[in-house]
Design a protein around this motif. Structure first.
Motif, PDB file in Angstrom:
ATOM      1  N   ARG A  35       4.933 -16.562  19.207  1.00 31.48           N
ATOM      2  CA  ARG A  35       5.668 -15.796  18.207  1.00 31.48           C
ATOM      3  C   ARG A  35       6.596 -16.737  17.458  1.00 31.48           C
ATOM      4  NH1 ARG A  35       7.292 -11.165  22.620  1.00 31.48           N
ATOM      5  NH2 ARG A  35       5.180 -10.361  22.916  1.00 31.48           N
ATOM      6  N   ALA A  36       7.136 -16.260  16.369  1.00 30.02           N
ATOM      7  CA  ALA A  36       8.084 -17.070  15.607  1.00 30.02           C
ATOM      8  C   ALA A  36       9.033 -16.167  14.837  1.00 30.02           C
ATOM      9  CB  ALA A  36       7.344 -17.989  14.631  1.00 30.02           C
ATOM     10  N   ASN A  37      10.235 -16.641  14.660  1.00 32.63           N
ATOM     11  CA  ASN A  37      11.154 -16.012  13.708  1.00 32.63           C
ATOM     12  C   ASN A  37      12.106 -17.076  13.187  1.00 32.63           C
ATOM     13  OD1 ASN A  37      13.168 -16.351  15.613  1.00 32.63           O
ATOM     14  ND2 ASN A  37      13.242 -14.206  16.216  1.00 32.63           N
ATOM     15  N   ASN A  38      13.044 -16.671  12.372  1.00 34.19           N
ATOM     16  CA  ASN A  38      13.929 -17.659  11.756  1.00 34.19           C
ATOM     17  C   ASN A  38      15.345 -17.109  11.670  1.00 34.19           C
ATOM     18  OD1 ASN A  38      12.104 -16.288   9.469  1.00 34.19           O
ATOM     19  ND2 ASN A  38      14.193 -16.454   8.682  1.00 34.19           N
ATOM     20  N   SER A  39      16.250 -17.958  11.225  1.00 34.15           N
ATOM     21  CA  SER A  39      17.638 -17.535  11.072  1.00 34.15           C
ATOM     22  C   SER A  39      17.735 -16.345  10.125  1.00 34.15           C
ATOM     23  CB  SER A  39      18.480 -18.683  10.502  1.00 34.15           C
ATOM     24  OG  SER A  39      18.475 -19.785  11.378  1.00 34.15           O
ATOM     25  N   ALA A  40      18.800 -15.580  10.293  1.00 38.13           N
ATOM     26  CA  ALA A  40      19.012 -14.401   9.461  1.00 38.13           C
ATOM     27  C   ALA A  40      19.147 -14.781   7.987  1.00 38.13           C
ATOM     28  CB  ALA A  40      20.260 -13.651   9.931  1.00 38.13           C
ATOM     29  N   LEU A  41      18.743 -13.853   7.129  1.00 37.05           N
ATOM     30  CA  LEU A  41      18.828 -13.989   5.675  1.00 37.05           C
ATOM     31  C   LEU A  41      19.609 -12.789   5.130  1.00 37.05           C
ATOM     32  CD1 LEU A  41      15.077 -14.900   5.087  1.00 37.05           C
ATOM     33  CD2 LEU A  41      17.002 -16.458   4.763  1.00 37.05           C
ATOM     34  N   PRO A  42      19.942 -12.779   3.846  1.00 35.84           N
ATOM     35  CA  PRO A  42      20.590 -11.595   3.271  1.00 35.84           C
ATOM     36  C   PRO A  42      19.733 -10.332   3.391  1.00 35.84           C
ATOM     37  CG  PRO A  42      20.838 -13.462   1.798  1.00 35.84           C
ATOM     38  CD  PRO A  42      19.901 -13.888   2.877  1.00 35.84           C
ATOM     39  N   HIS A  43      18.427 -10.492   3.651  1.00 39.02           N
ATOM     40  CA  HIS A  43      17.576  -9.333   3.881  1.00 39.02           C
ATOM     41  C   HIS A  43      17.947  -8.657   5.198  1.00 39.02           C
ATOM     42  CE1 HIS A  43      14.165 -11.050   1.176  1.00 39.02           C
ATOM     43  NE2 HIS A  43      14.944 -10.220   0.500  1.00 39.02           N
ATOM     44  N   ALA A  44      17.877  -7.331   5.206  1.00 43.29           N
ATOM     45  CA  ALA A  44      18.066  -6.582   6.454  1.00 43.29           C
ATOM     46  C   ALA A  44      16.773  -6.493   7.244  1.00 43.29           C
ATOM     47  CB  ALA A  44      18.574  -5.170   6.152  1.00 43.29           C
ATOM     48  N   LEU A  45      15.647  -6.932   6.652  1.00 49.84           N
ATOM     49  CA  LEU A  45      14.341  -6.879   7.304  1.00 49.84           C
ATOM     50  C   LEU A  45      13.592  -8.179   7.064  1.00 49.84           C
ATOM     51  CD1 LEU A  45      12.079  -5.353   8.789  1.00 49.84           C
ATOM     52  CD2 LEU A  45      11.405  -4.375   6.578  1.00 49.84           C
ATOM     53  N   ILE A  46      13.232  -8.865   8.157  1.00 50.08           N
ATOM     54  CA  ILE A  46      12.480 -10.115   8.099  1.00 50.08           C
ATOM     55  C   ILE A  46      11.283  -9.978   9.029  1.00 50.08           C
ATOM     56  CG2 ILE A  46      12.540 -12.611   8.487  1.00 50.08           C
ATOM     57  CD1 ILE A  46      15.586 -12.469   8.144  1.00 50.08           C
ATOM     58  N   LEU A  47      10.090 -10.254   8.512  1.00 55.12           N
ATOM     59  CA  LEU A  47       8.853 -10.080   9.266  1.00 55.12           C
ATOM     60  C   LEU A  47       8.129 -11.414   9.373  1.00 55.12           C
ATOM     61  CD1 LEU A  47       7.705  -6.851   7.377  1.00 55.12           C
ATOM     62  CD2 LEU A  47       8.835  -6.943   9.610  1.00 55.12           C
ATOM     63  N   ASN A  48       7.883 -11.879  10.599  1.00 60.61           N
ATOM     64  CA  ASN A  48       7.182 -13.141  10.836  1.00 60.61           C
ATOM     65  C   ASN A  48       6.005 -12.885  11.773  1.00 60.61           C
ATOM     66  OD1 ASN A  48      10.402 -13.970  10.911  1.00 60.61           O
ATOM     67  ND2 ASN A  48       9.188 -15.309   9.631  1.00 60.61           N
ATOM     68  N   MET A  49       4.792 -13.126  11.302  1.00 59.85           N
ATOM     69  CA  MET A  49       3.605 -12.879  12.125  1.00 59.85           C
ATOM     70  C   MET A  49       2.925 -14.184  12.501  1.00 59.85           C
ATOM     71  SD  MET A  49       0.498 -10.137  11.647  1.00 59.85           S
ATOM     72  CE  MET A  49      -0.789 -11.102  10.857  1.00 59.85           C
TER      73      MET A  49
ATOM     74  N   LEU B 121       9.345 -10.755  -0.331  1.00 60.50           N
ATOM     75  CA  LEU B 121       9.263 -12.166  -0.703  1.00 60.50           C
ATOM     76  C   LEU B 121       8.376 -12.840   0.335  1.00 60.50           C
ATOM     77  CD1 LEU B 121      10.515 -14.068  -2.858  1.00 60.50           C
ATOM     78  CD2 LEU B 121      12.280 -14.626  -1.181  1.00 60.50           C
ATOM     79  N   ALA B 122       7.225 -13.350  -0.099  1.00 64.09           N
ATOM     80  CA  ALA B 122       6.239 -13.928   0.819  1.00 64.09           C
ATOM     81  C   ALA B 122       6.133 -15.431   0.618  1.00 64.09           C
ATOM     82  CB  ALA B 122       4.876 -13.278   0.614  1.00 64.09           C
ATOM     83  N   MET B 123       5.927 -16.157   1.730  1.00 65.74           N
ATOM     84  CA  MET B 123       5.756 -17.601   1.689  1.00 65.74           C
ATOM     85  C   MET B 123       4.265 -17.937   1.612  1.00 65.74           C
ATOM     86  SD  MET B 123       8.931 -18.179   1.908  1.00 65.74           S
ATOM     87  CE  MET B 123       9.855 -16.658   1.805  1.00 65.74           C
ATOM     88  N   VAL B 124       3.889 -18.864   0.724  1.00 71.23           N
ATOM     89  CA  VAL B 124       2.489 -19.217   0.504  1.00 71.23           C
ATOM     90  C   VAL B 124       2.301 -20.713   0.718  1.00 71.23           C
ATOM     91  CG1 VAL B 124       0.597 -19.255  -1.163  1.00 71.23           C
ATOM     92  CG2 VAL B 124       2.212 -17.347  -1.163  1.00 71.23           C
TER      93      VAL B 124
ATOM     94  N   THR C 129      15.814  -8.733  -3.549  1.00 70.91           N
ATOM     95  CA  THR C 129      14.589  -8.170  -2.984  1.00 70.91           C
ATOM     96  C   THR C 129      14.929  -7.493  -1.657  1.00 70.91           C
ATOM     97  OG1 THR C 129      14.114 -10.388  -2.094  1.00 70.91           O
ATOM     98  CG2 THR C 129      13.024  -9.777  -4.138  1.00 70.91           C
ATOM     99  N   THR C 130      13.912  -6.917  -0.988  1.00 69.00           N
ATOM    100  CA  THR C 130      14.190  -6.054   0.159  1.00 69.00           C
ATOM    101  C   THR C 130      13.813  -6.661   1.503  1.00 69.00           C
ATOM    102  OG1 THR C 130      13.948  -4.073  -1.211  1.00 69.00           O
ATOM    103  CG2 THR C 130      13.715  -3.767   1.156  1.00 69.00           C
ATOM    104  N   PHE C 131      12.754  -7.466   1.553  1.00 66.90           N
ATOM    105  CA  PHE C 131      12.334  -8.020   2.849  1.00 66.90           C
ATOM    106  C   PHE C 131      11.605  -9.344   2.649  1.00 66.90           C
ATOM    107  CE2 PHE C 131       8.823  -5.394   1.420  1.00 66.90           C
ATOM    108  CZ  PHE C 131       7.686  -6.116   1.752  1.00 66.90           C
ATOM    109  N   THR C 132      11.453 -10.082   3.745  1.00 66.11           N
ATOM    110  CA  THR C 132      10.716 -11.346   3.759  1.00 66.11           C
ATOM    111  C   THR C 132       9.525 -11.214   4.693  1.00 66.11           C
ATOM    112  OG1 THR C 132      12.810 -12.546   3.535  1.00 66.11           O
ATOM    113  CG2 THR C 132      10.891 -13.838   4.153  1.00 66.11           C
ATOM    114  N   ILE C 133       8.395 -11.819   4.314  1.00 67.03           N
ATOM    115  CA  ILE C 133       7.207 -11.804   5.172  1.00 67.03           C
ATOM    116  C   ILE C 133       6.581 -13.195   5.212  1.00 67.03           C
ATOM    117  CG2 ILE C 133       5.914 -10.914   3.183  1.00 67.03           C
ATOM    118  CD1 ILE C 133       4.958 -10.434   6.883  1.00 67.03           C
TER     119      ILE C 133
END
Length: 452
Positions: free
Chosen positions: A395-409, A273-276, A370-374
């Motif tokens: 760098r940046a990240n965010n609070s946990a989500l139901p995803h086990a994998l969260i990727l923030n670049m 799931l990607a943010m645009v 879905t499986t991950f966030t980017i």
């Protein structure tokens, strides 16, 4: 009813206050020199941030439960948390990531009796963590505000340059291209709707699910050279986002080979799931323009979501450049569709008509299916400083989500750091996963340079 002068929250802002979708953004700033606490406080007091009403307002609810922003007096000292002691003996990066992992499940860390932001100073690690509730704005808004407080390292009087979007070539307008846009939009919007209700990814060793946002977290950092990414993208006429998506796809396949070599069928689809960013001008924005209420690039949460499928392939039998070709083809089709705009508009409509509870439930379901966030935020490509102290990384990240994998670049000064946040009981070795991503890019670069 709210008091006179109160400002109602936007629909997206209300969404990020729901229990299922509560989100805090953690902006991580590495500094070259020791932190002068009083200087940092002085910089905050005179910063553009405190001129913005959302950063000097309380979030209050009226008798109907509707949220409003209400102006208040900011007490600077209440917004600072100073950590003097070292956070372990494993080096700065591991210590900072360990602290961030704890913050990622600290949903109640931002007190509602003050404006919804904090600054944590990790004194022993020369690191500043700016915590902002997502209801205040998205990554583009917040990066633009941050840069307004910085100066160029080689020109202390100049603001950092706002990155201009690269020229995007659109196909000429004709019947067939219009038909393609309508067709792709129909397919992707239908897929998006089905994901909200029924369709879900197959289970794998990186799958999360309902309740996983409460599980303990670990964070590792994957670091990429922007020059390497540019070398790869130029060879196949791709974009940085194409390369990033290919690196993620290839890296996840490598990791799954290690974790569950016989557990998945070759070619199985996993979905990100990607943010645009949906502002009229992509990329970072001038802060004064963002703060104008009539601006097409105005402040707030202005992003849509798209589904990005990746396909697991056994690493021993796959060319890493094939991942790039598939990634480019997928993203090119997504660009020609209205999926991102649809997700934003339908979310806004559901919030306005059915309320935040139902909208939060739909968002939570699509995360569980879905499986991950980017996400990817472009930072300044020149070295900058804040309060006279040179910045070594962003760098940046965010609070946990139901995803086990969260990727923030986030990219900065020739490199890109991707925070790999995982639910550690599902993915116990994020450092190895981060290395899978780094090795994927290096192998793509080697294949490209070998062909030149």
């Amino acid at each position: 009813m709210g008091e006179s002068g109160d400002e109602a929250l936007t629909p997206a802002g209300r969404l990020f206050l729901q229990e299922e979708t509560k989100q805090v953004i953690n902006c991580v700033i590495g500094l070259k020199n020791p932190i002068d606490v009083e200087l940092v406080k002085s910089e905050v007091r005179k910063s553009t941030m405190l001129q913005h009403p959302r950063f000097s307002s309380l979030m209050v609810r009226d008798e109907r439960g509707v949220e409003h922003w209400r102006a208040t007096q900011v007490e600077i000292d209440r917004h600072f948390r100073i950590i003097k002691e070292a956070l372990g003996e494993e080096g700065d990066e591991r210590a900072i990531n360990g602290y961030l992992a704890e913050l990622s499940i600290d949903f109640d860390g931002l007190s509602m009796d003050k404006p919804l932001w904090e600054i944590h100073l990790l004194m022993a690690h020369n690191c500043l963590i700016f915590r902002i509730h997502h209801a205040l704005g998205d990554g583009i808004s917040l990066m633009s505000m941050f840069l307004a407080s910085c100066r160029k390292l080689n020109d202390p009087q100049a603001l950092p340059a706002i990155a201009s979007p690269s020229n995007i070539s659109y196909p000429p307008f004709n019947f067939w291209n219009l038909l393609a846009t309508l067709w792709f939009s129909f397919l992707f919007v239908l897929d998006f709707i089905l994901r909200c209700f029924w369709v879900r990814d197959p289970r794998s060793s990186i799958t999360g699910g309902a309740g996983v946002e409460l599980w303990p977290r670990k964070i590792a950092t994957a670091t990429f050279s922007l020059q390497d990414m540019k070398t790869v993208k130029t060879a196949v006429n791709a974009t940085i986002n194409d390369v990033l998506f290919a690196v993620i796809s290839c890296g996840i396949s490598r990791y799954l080979d290690f974790r569950a070599p016989n557990g998945l069928r070759d070619g199985v689809q996993l979905t990100g799931l990607a943010m645009v960013n949906l502002r009229k001008q992509p990329g970072l924005q001038d802060l004064s323009n963002l703060m104008k209420s009539n601006s097409g690039a105005r402040w707030g949460n202005k992003f849509g979501m798209i589904l990005l499928p990746i396909y697991y392939h056994r690493s021993n039998f796959s060319d890493p450049l094939e991942y790039l070709k598939r990634a480019k083809a997928t993203i090119d089709r997504k660009k020609r569709s209205l999926e991102a705009s649809f997700s934003y508009k339908i979310g806004d409509f559901v919030m306005s008509t059915l309320g935040p509870k139902f909208a939060g439930l739909l968002n939570y379901r699509i995360l569980c299916h879905t499986t991950f966030t980017i996400s990817n935020v472009v930072g300044p490509q020149e070295e900058i400083m804040i309060g006279g102290n040179p910045i070594t990384f962003l760098r940046a990240n965010n609070s946990a989500l139901p995803h086990a994998l969260i990727l923030n670049m986030v990219s900065y000064a020739g490199r890109a750091d991707m925070q790999v946040q995982v639910a550690k009981d599902i993915i116990p070795d994020p450092e190895f996963l981060a290395k899978c991503f780094e090795d994927a890019l290096l192998e793509m670069k080697e294949r490209v340079t070998a062909k030149i």
